[in-house]
Design a protein around this motif. Structure first.
Motif, PDB file in Angstrom:
ATOM      1  N   TRP A 151      30.193  13.623  87.944  1.00  0.00           N
ATOM      2  CA  TRP A 151      31.546  13.362  88.640  1.00  0.00           C
ATOM      3  C   TRP A 151      31.292  13.004  90.164  1.00  0.00           C
ATOM      4  O   TRP A 151      32.012  12.457  90.890  1.00  0.00           O
ATOM      5  N   LEU A 152      30.208  13.559  90.737  1.00  0.00           N
ATOM      6  CA  LEU A 152      29.739  13.512  91.905  1.00  0.00           C
ATOM      7  C   LEU A 152      29.491  12.100  92.455  1.00  0.00           C
ATOM      8  O   LEU A 152      30.167  11.556  93.303  1.00  0.00           O
ATOM      9  N   ALA A 153      28.885  11.296  91.401  1.00  0.00           N
ATOM     10  CA  ALA A 153      28.579   9.864  91.544  1.00  0.00           C
ATOM     11  C   ALA A 153      29.816   9.077  91.390  1.00  0.00           C
ATOM     12  O   ALA A 153      30.054   8.071  92.263  1.00  0.00           O
ATOM     13  N   ILE A 154      30.663   9.455  90.355  1.00  0.00           N
ATOM     14  CA  ILE A 154      31.887   8.474  90.543  1.00  0.00           C
ATOM     15  C   ILE A 154      32.814   8.871  91.618  1.00  0.00           C
ATOM     16  O   ILE A 154      33.411   8.004  92.235  1.00  0.00           O
ATOM     17  N   ALA A 155      32.877   9.960  92.302  1.00  0.00           N
ATOM     18  CA  ALA A 155      33.671  10.647  93.517  1.00  0.00           C
ATOM     19  C   ALA A 155      33.130   9.650  94.519  1.00  0.00           C
ATOM     20  O   ALA A 155      33.837   8.994  95.390  1.00  0.00           O
ATOM     21  N   PHE A 156      31.816   9.703  94.966  1.00  0.00           N
ATOM     22  CA  PHE A 156      31.146   8.997  96.002  1.00  0.00           C
ATOM     23  C   PHE A 156      31.307   7.571  95.823  1.00  0.00           C
ATOM     24  O   PHE A 156      31.799   6.880  96.796  1.00  0.00           O
ATOM     25  N   SER A 157      31.373   6.780  94.771  1.00  0.00           N
ATOM     26  CA  SER A 157      31.654   5.398  94.629  1.00  0.00           C
ATOM     27  C   SER A 157      33.107   4.944  94.899  1.00  0.00           C
ATOM     28  O   SER A 157      33.413   4.027  95.351  1.00  0.00           O
ATOM     29  N   SER A 158      33.907   5.944  94.486  1.00  0.00           N
ATOM     30  CA  SER A 158      35.391   5.785  94.546  1.00  0.00           C
ATOM     31  C   SER A 158      35.666   5.763  95.888  1.00  0.00           C
ATOM     32  O   SER A 158      36.557   5.083  96.439  1.00  0.00           O
ATOM     33  N   PHE A 159      35.395   6.825  96.559  1.00  0.00           N
ATOM     34  CA  PHE A 159      35.636   6.854  97.994  1.00  0.00           C
ATOM     35  C   PHE A 159      34.949   5.876  98.715  1.00  0.00           C
ATOM     36  O   PHE A 159      35.701   5.198  99.928  1.00  0.00           O
ATOM     37  N   GLY A 160      33.718   5.292  98.353  1.00  0.00           N
ATOM     38  CA  GLY A 160      33.192   4.138  99.140  1.00  0.00           C
ATOM     39  C   GLY A 160      33.760   3.001  99.105  1.00  0.00           C
ATOM     40  O   GLY A 160      33.883   2.290 100.101  1.00  0.00           O
ATOM     41  N   VAL A 161      34.381   2.627  97.798  1.00  0.00           N
ATOM     42  CA  VAL A 161      35.336   1.495  97.726  1.00  0.00           C
ATOM     43  C   VAL A 161      36.371   1.347  98.511  1.00  0.00           C
ATOM     44  O   VAL A 161      36.776   0.574  99.266  1.00  0.00           O
ATOM     45  N   LEU A 162      37.184   2.843  98.897  1.00  0.00           N
ATOM     46  CA  LEU A 162      38.314   2.656  99.536  1.00  0.00           C
ATOM     47  C   LEU A 162      37.811   2.791 100.888  1.00  0.00           C
ATOM     48  O   LEU A 162      38.475   2.111 101.791  1.00  0.00           O
ATOM     49  N   THR A 390      29.860  -3.609  97.162  1.00  0.00           N
ATOM     50  CA  THR A 390      29.610  -4.270  95.937  1.00  0.00           C
ATOM     51  C   THR A 390      29.041  -3.205  95.149  1.00  0.00           C
ATOM     52  O   THR A 390      28.980  -3.128  94.034  1.00  0.00           O
ATOM     53  N   ARG A 391      28.178  -2.635  95.743  1.00  0.00           N
ATOM     54  CA  ARG A 391      27.126  -1.617  94.995  1.00  0.00           C
ATOM     55  C   ARG A 391      28.122  -0.405  94.452  1.00  0.00           C
ATOM     56  O   ARG A 391      27.782  -0.074  93.282  1.00  0.00           O
ATOM     57  N   CYS A 392      28.965   0.104  95.052  1.00  0.00           N
ATOM     58  CA  CYS A 392      29.809   1.026  94.738  1.00  0.00           C
ATOM     59  C   CYS A 392      30.815   0.540  93.451  1.00  0.00           C
ATOM     60  O   CYS A 392      30.853   1.361  92.505  1.00  0.00           O
ATOM     61  N   ILE A 393      31.312  -0.463  93.675  1.00  0.00           N
ATOM     62  CA  ILE A 393      32.161  -1.161  92.529  1.00  0.00           C
ATOM     63  C   ILE A 393      31.579  -1.426  91.321  1.00  0.00           C
ATOM     64  O   ILE A 393      32.186  -1.442  90.332  1.00  0.00           O
ATOM     65  N   GLU A 394      30.327  -1.995  91.732  1.00  0.00           N
ATOM     66  CA  GLU A 394      29.449  -2.416  90.478  1.00  0.00           C
ATOM     67  C   GLU A 394      29.261  -1.240  89.763  1.00  0.00           C
ATOM     68  O   GLU A 394      29.066  -1.000  88.432  1.00  0.00           O
ATOM     69  N   ARG A 400      30.172  -7.644  86.936  1.00  0.00           N
ATOM     70  CA  ARG A 400      31.139  -8.992  86.670  1.00  0.00           C
ATOM     71  C   ARG A 400      32.379  -8.810  87.876  1.00  0.00           C
ATOM     72  O   ARG A 400      33.238  -9.993  87.995  1.00  0.00           O
ATOM     73  N   VAL A 401      32.375  -7.691  88.437  1.00  0.00           N
ATOM     74  CA  VAL A 401      33.598  -7.359  89.557  1.00  0.00           C
ATOM     75  C   VAL A 401      33.219  -7.802  90.791  1.00  0.00           C
ATOM     76  O   VAL A 401      33.913  -7.652  91.744  1.00  0.00           O
ATOM     77  N   ILE A 402      31.804  -8.016  90.833  1.00  0.00           N
ATOM     78  CA  ILE A 402      31.397  -8.104  92.358  1.00  0.00           C
ATOM     79  C   ILE A 402      32.093  -9.193  93.209  1.00  0.00           C
ATOM     80  O   ILE A 402      32.477  -9.262  94.180  1.00  0.00           O
ATOM     81  N   LYS A 403      32.011 -10.562  92.700  1.00  0.00           N
ATOM     82  CA  LYS A 403      32.560 -11.575  93.154  1.00  0.00           C
ATOM     83  C   LYS A 403      34.063 -11.653  93.527  1.00  0.00           C
ATOM     84  O   LYS A 403      34.200 -11.593  94.743  1.00  0.00           O
ATOM     85  N   PRO A 404      34.720 -11.021  92.604  1.00  0.00           N
ATOM     86  CA  PRO A 404      36.320 -10.931  92.926  1.00  0.00           C
ATOM     87  C   PRO A 404      36.684  -9.966  93.949  1.00  0.00           C
ATOM     88  O   PRO A 404      37.111 -10.179  95.136  1.00  0.00           O
ATOM     89  N   PHE A 405      35.543  -8.771  93.943  1.00  0.00           N
ATOM     90  CA  PHE A 405      35.669  -7.908  95.131  1.00  0.00           C
ATOM     91  C   PHE A 405      35.135  -8.532  96.575  1.00  0.00           C
ATOM     92  O   PHE A 405      35.867  -8.090  97.362  1.00  0.00           O
ATOM     93  N   MET A 406      34.267  -9.394  96.634  1.00  0.00           N
ATOM     94  CA  MET A 406      33.797  -9.853  97.690  1.00  0.00           C
ATOM     95  C   MET A 406      34.804 -10.759  98.292  1.00  0.00           C
ATOM     96  O   MET A 406      35.162 -10.802  99.445  1.00  0.00           O
ATOM     97  N   VAL A 407      35.549 -11.593  97.313  1.00  0.00           N
ATOM     98  CA  VAL A 407      36.780 -12.420  97.876  1.00  0.00           C
ATOM     99  C   VAL A 407      37.844 -11.464  98.387  1.00  0.00           C
ATOM    100  O   VAL A 407      38.359 -11.609  99.618  1.00  0.00           O
TER     101      VAL A 407
END
Length: 460
Positions: A151-162, A390-394, A400-407
């Motif tokens: 859950w720590l990894a998921i929490a970090f990545s989620s906050f990272g994307v935001l 990109t690393r957090c959302i990946e 597969r979501v990297i390029k849409p995220f970058m745009v």
């Protein structure tokens, strides 16, 4: 609605950056320092020799990775940005000159914190579907702590994307726009009424440039940052050093105000900033906003390095915090405090206060150079944080979501250029704190691995 968001954010921000957070950030940094026997002091000459030696060595990285030099430039690209310019100015305005002292303290402990982050990131990294190295806090949480801590990894990545949209993009673009507008207005090249149109055009241009770099992949990101970071740092340090030299008689008084203001801020600010904790909080929070020690984000770039020695790459973390906070943030503080400009203590301030320090010393002509320097700072930060996002959302979804995220990330630049970002700065600081919490927990739990890796490295 905005009033409600501001109220909620203020409450969360005060809790995150309150006494518990200060204890956690300083406490984990101190704990890691003690466990590694203050590695940042004992091995500081070795760290400088190793990092500078590897930075000057020219070589190509293998597929899906960066050279150690490109990795540190990408990490520095994200850290050396508006936090060094607007962040320091804001810390001084709200917390007084003493906030600079607490930035130094957070950097001293942060050197060991960031060393640990980078070491763990390289040690626990893995290859993704494209064959690129991926790593960072979410991966050392996933691969180092076991299932119960996922859950720590998921929490970090989620906050990272935001966080990347505000901290890494919109606020940076806003600084670019402010510096360009300042230069154009100083030379009467644009009228006040034309600024909204100019901002929109600049926002579109920045968005296209960001997309061009990020969509080129990890190799292009490394290629851009290894050229941009040294260039921007040299320009900024030369200009800052000039301000200090031209106001050399004020330097002893300035350092005295920094030391005294750290413990008795009211004595330095005329009673406007009278709260010791306010000075401490602003120094530590803005220091972390600048050097990212404790956030773990910089380790994401280092995980891409073409290296087989986690500890050796970890020494770049010590170098980064030293270069970012001890050097560049200190120069910014000296520009503001030595130049003799009026500081609006108790009120929010940003890049305009630092620009005033330069123009007050050199004249309006320097606004062209400060605009170039600040554009480089901010643009490099956008690129670095784009990689982090990109690393957090990946990690949360898939490659597969990297390029849409970058745009999407690229075109947030238009929003940053055209919208008032007063509230967004505060929200960005809140999300920085939210990212730090899971990372600090992981560093505490994995401190034994760091100690073992350090011991094994020097034994060999």
């Amino acid at each position: 609605m905005l009033q409600f968001i501001e109220t909620v954010n203020t409450a969360v921000n005060n809790f995150i950056w309150g006494v518990p957070a200060m204890i956690c950030i300083i406490g984990v940094g101190l704990y890691l320092s003690i466990r590694t026997r203050f590695l940042q002091i004992r091995k500081f000459p070795y760290a400088m020799k190793t990092t500078i030696g590897r930075m000057t060595r020219k070589r190509e990285a293998s597929d899906g990775s960066l050279t150690p030099f490109q990795a540190v430039c990408t990490a520095l690209a994200a850290t050396v940005g508006t936090g060094n310019i607007a962040g320091v100015a804001g810390a001084i305005a709200i917390g007084g000159p003493g906030a600079v002292f607490w930035m130094w303290i957070s950097a001293f402990l942060g050197m060991c914190t960031k060393f640990s982050e980078v070491t763990l990131a390289v040690y626990y990294r893995e290859r993704n579907e494209e064959g690129d190295w991926v790593g960072g806090p979410m991966y050392y949480m996933k691969n180092g702590l076991g299932k119960h801590w996922q859950w720590l990894a998921i929490a970090f990545s989620s906050f990272g994307v935001l966080t990347v949209f505000g901290t890494g993009n919109a606020t940076q673009v806003n600084t670019i726009i402010a510096s360009i507008n300042s230069a154009l207005l100083n030379y009467n090249l644009i009228s006040q009424s034309a600024i909204p149109t100019s901002n929109l055009i600049l926002g579109i241009i920045i968005a296209l440039l960001v997309a061009l770099v990020l969509l080129g992949g990890i190799k292009r990101i490394g290629s851009v940052t290894e050229k941009l970071v040294p260039f921007m740092a040299v320009i900024y340090i030369i200009l800052s050093l000039g301000v200090v030299v031209l106001n050399l008689d004020r330097v002893p008084t300035v350092f005295s105000s920094i030391i005294e203001g750290a413990f008795r801020p009211s004595a330095v600010t005329g009673g406007i900033v009278g709260n010791f904790f306010l000075s401490l909080k602003n120094g530590v929070s803005r220091g972390i906003f600048s050097n990212e020690a404790g956030l773990g984000t910089g380790s994401i770039a280092h995980a891409c390095a073409d290296t087989k020695k986690p500890v050796k790459q970890g020494f770049f973390g010590i170098f980064e915090v030293f270069a970012d906070t001890i050097l560049i943030c200190t120069f910014t503080a000296l520009v503001i405090l030595c130049s003799g400009i009026s500081i609006p203590y108790g009120n929010a301030a940003g890049a305009e206060l630092t620009i005033s320090g330069f123009t007050h010393t050199y004249g309006n002509w320097v606004s062209i150079f400060t605009a170039i320097s600040m554009c480089c700072f901010a643009f490099s930060t956008i690129i670095g944080w784009g990689l982090y996002g990109t690393r957090c959302i990946e990690f949360l979804f898939s490659s597969r979501v990297i390029k849409p995220f970058m745009v999407v990330y690229s075109f947030v630049a238009i929003l940053g250029a055209t919208v008032d970002l007063g509230l967004l700065w505060s929200i960005a600081e809140t999300f920085n704190g939210l990212m730090a919490i899971p990372n600090l927990i992981a560093l505490f739990l994995l401190s034994g691995i760091v100690v073992k890796l350090v011991h094994d490295y020097f034994e060999q």
